[in-house]
Write a protein that holds these residues in place. Structure first.
Motif, mmCIF file in Angstrom:
data_model
loop_
_atom_site.group_PDB
_atom_site.id
_atom_site.type_symbol
_atom_site.label_atom_id
_atom_site.label_comp_id
_atom_site.label_asym_id
_atom_site.label_seq_id
_atom_site.Cartn_x
_atom_site.Cartn_y
_atom_site.Cartn_z
ATOM 1 N N GLN A 183 -3.348 3.684 -2.136
ATOM 2 C CA GLN A 183 -3.586 2.728 -3.215
ATOM 3 C C GLN A 183 -2.909 1.395 -2.909
ATOM 4 O OE1 GLN A 183 -2.010 5.188 -6.362
ATOM 5 N NE2 GLN A 183 -4.032 5.516 -7.286
ATOM 6 N N ARG A 184 -3.632 0.303 -3.159
ATOM 7 C CA ARG A 184 -3.091 -1.050 -2.994
ATOM 8 C C ARG A 184 -2.528 -1.476 -4.347
ATOM 9 N NH1 ARG A 184 -5.064 -4.104 1.295
ATOM 10 N NH2 ARG A 184 -5.294 -5.947 -0.036
ATOM 11 N N VAL A 185 -1.241 -1.716 -4.391
ATOM 12 C CA VAL A 185 -0.574 -1.845 -5.681
ATOM 13 C C VAL A 185 0.348 -3.053 -5.746
ATOM 14 C CG1 VAL A 185 -0.646 0.658 -6.008
ATOM 15 C CG2 VAL A 185 1.398 -0.393 -5.010
ATOM 16 N N LYS A 186 0.653 -3.439 -6.977
ATOM 17 C CA LYS A 186 1.734 -4.378 -7.271
ATOM 18 C C LYS A 186 2.735 -3.628 -8.138
ATOM 19 C CE LYS A 186 1.080 -8.755 -8.409
ATOM 20 N NZ LYS A 186 1.968 -9.535 -7.501
ATOM 21 N N VAL A 187 3.989 -3.647 -7.753
ATOM 22 C CA VAL A 187 5.046 -3.069 -8.571
ATOM 23 C C VAL A 187 5.592 -4.181 -9.460
ATOM 24 C CG1 VAL A 187 7.240 -1.837 -8.615
ATOM 25 C CG2 VAL A 187 5.606 -1.412 -6.759
ATOM 26 N N LYS A 195 0.845 -1.193 0.000
ATOM 27 C CA LYS A 195 0.000 0.000 0.000
ATOM 28 C C LYS A 195 0.881 1.244 0.000
ATOM 29 C CE LYS A 195 -1.980 1.500 3.811
ATOM 30 N NZ LYS A 195 -2.893 1.607 4.987
ATOM 31 N N ILE A 196 0.507 2.219 -0.814
ATOM 32 C CA ILE A 196 1.261 3.471 -0.855
ATOM 33 C C ILE A 196 1.064 4.206 0.468
ATOM 34 C CG2 ILE A 196 1.470 5.729 -1.962
ATOM 35 C CD1 ILE A 196 0.772 4.414 -4.598
ATOM 36 N N VAL A 197 2.181 4.488 1.151
ATOM 37 C CA VAL A 197 2.117 5.130 2.460
ATOM 38 C C VAL A 197 2.776 6.507 2.477
ATOM 39 C CG1 VAL A 197 1.968 2.946 3.706
ATOM 40 C CG2 VAL A 197 4.227 3.939 3.226
ATOM 41 N N ASP A 198 3.465 6.859 1.431
ATOM 42 C CA ASP A 198 4.106 8.177 1.373
ATOM 43 C C ASP A 198 4.334 8.534 -0.087
ATOM 44 O OD1 ASP A 198 5.178 10.528 2.301
ATOM 45 O OD2 ASP A 198 7.175 9.717 2.664
ATOM 46 N N LEU A 199 4.145 9.815 -0.409
ATOM 47 C CA LEU A 199 4.282 10.265 -1.780
ATOM 48 C C LEU A 199 4.747 11.707 -1.809
ATOM 49 C CD1 LEU A 199 3.753 9.919 -4.881
ATOM 50 C CD2 LEU A 199 1.397 10.638 -4.430
ATOM 51 N N GLU A 200 5.824 11.937 -2.548
ATOM 52 C CA GLU A 200 6.305 13.293 -2.786
ATOM 53 C C GLU A 200 6.345 13.509 -4.291
ATOM 54 O OE1 GLU A 200 10.126 13.754 -1.023
ATOM 55 O OE2 GLU A 200 9.464 13.154 0.983
ATOM 56 N N ARG A 201 5.704 14.573 -4.765
ATOM 57 C CA ARG A 201 5.642 14.811 -6.203
ATOM 58 C C ARG A 201 5.535 16.310 -6.458
ATOM 59 N NH1 ARG A 201 1.095 11.521 -8.093
ATOM 60 N NH2 ARG A 201 -0.119 13.108 -7.061
ATOM 61 N N GLU A 202 6.342 16.806 -7.377
ATOM 62 C CA GLU A 202 6.252 18.205 -7.762
ATOM 63 C C GLU A 202 6.488 18.337 -9.258
ATOM 64 O OE1 GLU A 202 9.290 20.866 -6.387
ATOM 65 O OE2 GLU A 202 10.770 19.269 -6.216
ATOM 66 N N THR A 203 5.960 19.402 -9.816
ATOM 67 C CA THR A 203 6.163 19.705 -11.227
ATOM 68 C C THR A 203 7.198 20.806 -11.321
ATOM 69 O OG1 THR A 203 3.862 19.135 -11.719
ATOM 70 C CG2 THR A 203 5.053 20.439 -13.358
ATOM 71 N N THR A 204 8.333 20.494 -11.934
ATOM 72 C CA THR A 204 9.419 21.459 -11.997
ATOM 73 C C THR A 204 10.222 21.249 -13.278
ATOM 74 O OG1 THR A 204 11.409 22.270 -10.861
ATOM 75 C CG2 THR A 204 10.928 19.947 -10.624
ATOM 76 N N GLY A 205 10.572 22.332 -13.943
ATOM 77 C CA GLY A 205 11.408 22.267 -15.130
ATOM 78 C C GLY A 205 10.811 21.492 -16.280
ATOM 79 N N GLY A 206 9.477 21.369 -16.314
ATOM 80 C CA GLY A 206 8.842 20.604 -17.374
ATOM 81 C C GLY A 206 8.766 19.118 -17.099
ATOM 82 N N PHE A 207 8.998 18.705 -15.856
ATOM 83 C CA PHE A 207 8.934 17.302 -15.470
ATOM 84 C C PHE A 207 8.089 17.146 -14.213
ATOM 85 C CE2 PHE A 207 13.194 17.865 -17.375
ATOM 86 C CZ PHE A 207 13.130 16.946 -18.401
#
Length: 372
Positions: free
Chosen positions: A327-331, A249-261
């Protein structure tokens, strides 16, 4: 081969997996494709060897941050406008198009413009997956020029780009995409048929369709969609190894939009059982695409091999801009096409290109796949 509505959905499902988290969510492209089919337009897929040596073959796709594409929809005219302008620049008609990358929405991007132009889509692409920067295409790796290219945006802006090298081209195009709202369409690496046959990664579109179909059929028949996916990838010949890396299960997430990415990291906590050695923790780092996976601190997959987060119940791929806490996921991981593992390719798309050191280890060796 004609791509009908079922094959369109299969392509979207398979391309979402091959995007390794990037390439953009294919949902909007599917809507455009269904609308085109309803209007009586057709999508024709041809093999590389059907191209004449003197044909003009053009890769295309979207450039920018996938997080922006979720909220800023295109006008629908960008691709066709760019292709028409390239025809004007080169003084001849385009004979066929192909995806610059098979991953995500970019795997479907050429279909609608090809139908409008009345030309086929080639069963090939320029990356064998998705990568965040345009100079990571196999065409650049093999010494071909991205220019002239044409960048178009929803506002109607159109820019023809000519640069001295492909890295400069990426930087100019990226800056333009940011200035135009964070997402734009790009027509690049114009090829002769002979060049396409020599350098494009053949069979990737049909491999995506087969992978998507395998998941669909397995779900319809109550079978394991992940096992079906692994078998379809192996059968394609392009992705010889695939398997699960972690459930949790996803327990932490860091995401930002920077420099076109879209850049960040995601942490997944195991359920505590024995599946895939779970009970521990997996962390992924991404730049549009998932780049590296660490299981309990140890690397278990890294570029150019594919790393895709999938819904544990449905086997739907989750692009990096769609990741959410809980989210409950499989990588799932898969071996990259062999051409991406060559020394000259690793200089552009291997771990060192993303700051992860200069030692690449194949995913099958890291996970003991294919033994015995």
């Amino acid at each position: 081969m004609r791509i009908d509505r079922t094959a369109l959905a299969d392509l979207a499902r398979g391309a979402a997996f091959l995007g390794s988290g990037g390439g953009g969510d294919p949902y909007y492209s599917v809507l455009l494709g269904e609308a085109a089919l309803a209007r009586g337009e057709t999508f024709e897929l041809i093999p590389l060897d059907a191209l004449a040596d003197d044909a003009l073959v053009v890769p295309c796709g979207w450039i920018g941050a996938p997080t922006v594409s979720v909220e800023k929809l295109p006008s629908g005219h960008e691709a066709l406008a760019g292709l028409r302008r390239l025809e004007k620049e080169l003084g001849r008609r385009i004979d066929a198009v192909l995806p610059i990358e098979i991953g995500g929405g970019n795997g479907l991007a050429p279909l609608m413009s090809a139908a409008r132009l009345g030309v086929p889509v080639v069963d090939a692409d320029g990356m064998g997956r998705a990568f965040p920067e345009s100079q990571m295409a196999i065409f650049n790796i093999h010494g071909l020029s991205a220019c002239p290219s044409v960048l178009t945006a929803a506002c109607g802006s159109l820019n023809v780009i000519e640069t001295v090298d492909n890295l400069t081209h990426e930087r100019v195009a990226r800056a333009l995409s940011v200035a135009l709202g964070g997402i734009a369409h790009m027509v690049e690496y114009p090829l002769t048929g002979a060049q396409a046959k020599a350098h494009a990664i053949g069979g990737s579109v049909s491999a995506a369709i087969a992978a998507g179909a395998a998941i669909r059929v397995a779900r319809e028949q109550g079978e394991d969609p992940f096992a079906a996916l692994y078998a379809a990838l192996a059968a394609s010949g392009l992705y010889p190894f695939a398997g699960g890396l972690f459930d949790g299960k996803i327990v932490d997430l860091e995401r930002e939009t920077t420099g076109g990415f879209s850049v960040g990291r995601v942490a997944i906590e195991g359920f505590g059982g024995a599946t895939n050695g779970n009970g521990g923790r997996m962390e992924l780092e991404f730049q549009n695409e998932n780049l590296i996976a660490r299981r309990d601190g140890e690397i278990c997959a890294l570029v150019p091999d594919l790393i895709t987060v999938m819904d544990l119940e449905t086997a739907d791929s989750i692009t990096t801009e769609r990741l959410k806490y809980g989210q409950r996921v499989k990588v799932v991981g898969a071996a990259a096409p062999a051409v991406l593992r060559e020394a000259r390719a690793l200089a552009f798309v291997g771990p060192a290109a993303f700051g992860f050191g200069d030692v690449y280890r194949p995913i099958e060796a890291l996970n003991g796949w294919g033994r015995g």
